[in-house]
Design an enzyme around this catalytic site. Sequence first.
Site, PDB file in Angstrom:
ATOM      1  NE  ARG A   1       6.443   9.268  13.880  1.00 48.66           N
ATOM      2  CZ  ARG A   1       5.224   8.782  13.689  1.00 48.66           C
ATOM      3  NH1 ARG A   1       4.347   9.446  12.971  1.00 48.66           N
ATOM      4  NH2 ARG A   1       4.866   7.635  14.224  1.00 48.66           N
TER       5      ARG A   1
ATOM      6  CG  ASP B   1      -5.929  11.355   8.350  1.00 47.99           C
ATOM      7  OD1 ASP B   1      -5.868  11.449   9.596  1.00 47.99           O
ATOM      8  OD2 ASP B   1      -5.597  10.334   7.727  1.00 47.99           O
TER       9      ASP B   1
ATOM     10  CE1 TYR C   1      -3.311   3.995  15.716  1.00 53.36           C
ATOM     11  CE2 TYR C   1      -5.495   3.127  15.247  1.00 53.36           C
ATOM     12  CZ  TYR C   1      -4.259   3.543  14.800  1.00 53.36           C
ATOM     13  OH  TYR C   1      -3.964   3.508  13.462  1.00 53.36           O
ATOM     14  CE  LYS C   2      -1.722   7.160  14.507  1.00 50.85           C
ATOM     15  NZ  LYS C   2      -1.890   7.554  13.111  1.00 50.85           N
TER      16      LYS C   2
ATOM     17  CG  PHE D   1      -0.224   7.525   7.477  1.00 48.83           C
ATOM     18  CD1 PHE D   1       0.650   7.608   8.543  1.00 48.83           C
ATOM     19  CD2 PHE D   1      -0.815   6.306   7.194  1.00 48.83           C
ATOM     20  CE1 PHE D   1       0.937   6.480   9.318  1.00 48.83           C
ATOM     21  CE2 PHE D   1      -0.524   5.175   7.955  1.00 48.83           C
ATOM     22  CZ  PHE D   1       0.351   5.267   9.025  1.00 48.83           C
TER      23      PHE D   1
HETATM   24  C1  PLP Z   1      -2.209   6.522  12.136  1.00 46.66           C
HETATM   25  C2  PLP Z   1      -2.743   7.004  10.856  1.00 46.66           C
HETATM   26  C3  PLP Z   1      -3.622   6.226  10.103  1.00 46.66           C
HETATM   27  C4  PLP Z   1      -3.924   4.817  10.539  1.00 46.66           C
HETATM   28  O1  PLP Z   1      -4.885   4.184   9.797  1.00 46.66           O
HETATM   29  P1  PLP Z   1      -5.501   2.797  10.297  1.00 46.66           P
HETATM   30  O2  PLP Z   1      -6.603   2.564   9.377  1.00 46.66           O
HETATM   31  O3  PLP Z   1      -5.910   2.994  11.734  1.00 46.66           O
HETATM   32  O4  PLP Z   1      -4.434   1.755  10.237  1.00 46.66           O
HETATM   33  C5  PLP Z   1      -4.161   6.777   8.953  1.00 46.66           C
HETATM   34  N1  PLP Z   1      -3.840   8.039   8.559  1.00 46.66           N
HETATM   35  C6  PLP Z   1      -2.975   8.808   9.272  1.00 46.66           C
HETATM   36  C7  PLP Z   1      -2.638  10.187   8.815  1.00 46.66           C
HETATM   37  C8  PLP Z   1      -2.402   8.300  10.422  1.00 46.66           C
HETATM   38  O5  PLP Z   1      -1.548   9.043  11.110  1.00 46.66           O
END
Ligand code: PLP
Length: 412
Positions: free
Chosen positions: A371, A198, A223-224, A126
Amino acid sequence: MTITDDSLAALDAADPLAAFRDRFRLPSDVVYLVGNSLGALPEAARTRVTEVVDEEWGDGLVGSWNTAGWFDKPRTAGELVAPLIGAAPGQVVVCDTTSLNLYKVLFAALALRPGRGVVVAEAHAFPTDLYMIEGALGTQEGKQLRLIGRDAPDLAGALDSDVAVVVLSHVDYRTSALADLAEATRQAQECGALVVWDLCHSVGALPVELDAAGADFAVGCTYKYLNGGPGSPAFVYVARRHQDTARQPLSGWHGHRAPFAFTVGYEPADGIDRFRTSTPQILSYAPLEASLRLWQDVDLGQVRSKSLALTGLFMDLVESRLGDAGVEVVTPRDERRGSHVALRHEHSYGIVRALADRGVLGDFRAPDTMRFGFAPLYLRHADVGNAVDAMEEAIAARAWERPEYANRPTVT
Ligand SMILES: *Cc1c(COP(=O)(O)O)cnc(C)c1O
């Protein structure tokens, strides 16, 4: 096997998690397949938000820092996240964001491996993870980023005695491929590196076993799949054995040994508290807290079984009914996958828009991926059938040709 509406209804009737759906607020005309991006609203979260606003803030005012446990929220929420990631107590705090927490642990991990100059990460990670790594490395002399998928073919090929830290995603945000957390941790540690996991796309989607794997550090969002609400605070895990020596760079007063002594000079708190930084966003903890209490009633083994069933069913139906129409399944067909499915089609963006107009919400990731997230707590097998029906209809109608889909909003 032919899939009929009746057979899907029978699967739903036998689902041990079925009753959880009633604990969420979901519009009746929507099939919500974006719970991997923003989880649905738990009913209990609404009550909890009102309580925190009216009673704790409105009536309790500043006294609530003590009487309502506001000061300790990062710790109390952390203890609720811990069992979801296989962590014994005292190793998790909930604060800040995934990006910020990644920065903190990466920095801390680098300092624990002086004399090694390489950080290994994945080219397909990401992007915020890579951006934060670049930012952290930019503050240090002689450190370099080595990307799996660009500079090395795989983890084994990227490892050598220069590697200080490896940053890996447990579930790939785009393809949904699931890494072997225990094995990758072992491989990296064997060459003397520390690992940062992560967990954004795995926490709440499948059981995660950090302690059992001997993990070092982990971060993830709430939040997911955890349904903590838009922008709810993230978590950070630091294995107990690193806590006395790890130093994080965002040395704010809430990570200080004695925040209310107001002394000159930063001294980190003992244990995981040193990974806190500043005043917790109390209103954002309210829905998260309610959601984490709901998770206390959930059996993660059942979540995993249902996740595999829903994603497997979706992929089967897509392949049999839409394979000839040019839809390709990107997600691994074996069990090495998370709880979302990635599909590819040359008109992916238009198809996602056309599905939304039919009440089926998915999302689009550039350049050509659709997705669909299958949150096991509130989705039904029947939803999978309805989603595939809608996709078949949209593709048959060549819906991507509609002129109104030419404009893309900021968030896709
Ligand atoms: C959703 C997501 C993030 C989000 O990062 P924020 O700091 O909350 O904006 C980071 N890494 C991964 C792999 C994600 O899926």
